[in-house]
Design an enzyme around this catalytic site. Structure first.
Site, short mmCIF file in Angstrom:
data_model
loop_
_atom_site.label_atom_id
_atom_site.label_comp_id
_atom_site.label_asym_id
_atom_site.label_seq_id
_atom_site.Cartn_x
_atom_site.Cartn_y
_atom_site.Cartn_z
N HIS A 85 -0.13 6.37 6.08
CA HIS A 85 0.28 6.11 4.70
C HIS A 85 0.63 7.42 4.00
O HIS A 85 0.19 8.50 4.42
CB HIS A 85 -0.83 5.40 3.92
CG HIS A 85 -0.92 3.94 4.20
ND1 HIS A 85 -1.35 3.45 5.40
CD2 HIS A 85 -0.61 2.87 3.44
CE1 HIS A 85 -1.32 2.12 5.37
NE2 HIS A 85 -0.86 1.74 4.19
N SER A 127 0.80 -1.22 0.00
CA SER A 127 0.00 0.00 0.00
C SER A 127 0.83 1.27 0.00
O SER A 127 0.33 2.32 -0.38
CB SER A 127 -0.94 0.01 1.20
OG SER A 127 -0.22 -0.16 2.40
#
Length: 308
Positions: free
Chosen positions: A289, A59
């Site tokens: 992230h 990811s």
């Protein structure tokens, strides 16, 4: 170590606060759109028209919840992730992005089981299936889910500054279990790199590390990790980067350091300065992230390495 601590990035996100998860889910539905052409923006580089570029990874490379989505919903792949940005910059002749949230090293060479909010969503083919003998460039970002770092970070959230450090729960008889798990990444990554070379023997293979997520001492309560835990978690990321770098060098791949250029752009910074988000994102991105700014920065770093 129980199976909950071995969950991937997407599964780790589900362990975060309800507010962060709700914001992420809203971002998915709000930003779903079609595929942006790989060569839609940016200038080319010499030889770019001959590049057959394949992007592999988890990811950090897929960029879940960064607009706009492409590919399987469970993979959370964005048209503004660093592979798309890099392909546009290179004006690659062929570009295949098979990055997928939750991917571990084993998912590079075997099918990956997919899920959305805990609901099974089929499987993704082994990522190395995207490689061919004609592939000229491969980027790879993998290892964070093998180490379970997002799940670990979620378990370290502290809404009070009182109490013991989370890192103590990952230590038995003075042995850092997370460090041991990270050290075990090397042989797994080596297997992936060897598989890449077998399928694409002429390809230049670049393996990225992971960035600067937390400044020294952290920034509790903005990012609700106690100072000692923040330093331990970033130290674990740095340890993983060293394992990735050493394994890459030993298996004919080039390590790309994104940690150094990302210093000063951690989750503690102002929204316009940060490249990665905290537990409650201030820009469209999954918790813990990279945001779109971070993905663009990583693409710039990798492009500079290619130019060298």
């Amino acid at each position: 170590m129980n199976s909950a601590r071995r969950t991937g990035i997407c599964r780790g996100v589900r362990r975060l606060t309800g507010a962060a998860l709700a914001a992420a889910a809203l971002a998915v539905s709000a930003t779903a759109a079609g595929l942006m052409p790989a060569a839609a923006a940016g200038g080319g580089t010499a030889g770019g028209a001959r590049q057959v570029y394949v992007a592999l990874g988890d990811s950090m490379a897929a960029a879940p919840f960064v607009p706009h989505r492409t590919g399987p919903a469970a993979c959370g792949r964005s048209t503004r992730n660093y592979p798309h940005r890099l392909a546009a910059r290179l004006r690659a002749a062929v570009f295949r992005d098979v990055t997928c949230s939750g991917a571990q090293t084993g998912d590079m060479t075997a099918p990956q089981r997919l899920s959305v909010l805990g609901v099974a969503a089929g499987t993704a083919p082994p990522q190395v299936d995207a490689l061919t003998p004609g592939t000229t460039l491969v980027t790879l970002t993998i290892g964070g889910n093998d180490a379970g770092l997002v799940g670990v970070a979620g378990s370290c959230v502290r809404l009070s500054s009182l109490g013991g450090y989370c890192q103590d729960t990952y230590s038995r008889s003075g042995v850092d279990e997370e460090a041991a798990r990270i050290d075990g990444l090397g042989p797994k990554l080596a297997t992936v790199l060897d598989a890449i070379h077998r399928r694409s023997p002429a390809a230049r293979v670049l393996v990225t590390g992971y960035g600067d997520y937390l400044r020294p001492g952290g920034c509790w309560p903005a990012v609700p990790l106690l100072a000692g835990d923040a330093d331990w978690l970033q130290g674990s990321i740095d340890r993983m980067n060293r394992v990735i770098a050493a394994t890459s060098a030993a298996h004919r791949a080039e390590y790309v350091d994104v940690r150094t250029p990302s210093e000063g752009h951690d989750a503690c910074r102002a929204p316009r300065a940060k490249w990665v988000e905290g537990f409650v994102p201030t820009a469209p991105a999954a918790p813990l992230h990279p945001n779109a700014r971070g993905e663009q920065a990583y693409a710039d770093v990798i492009h500079a390495r290619l130019a060298d």
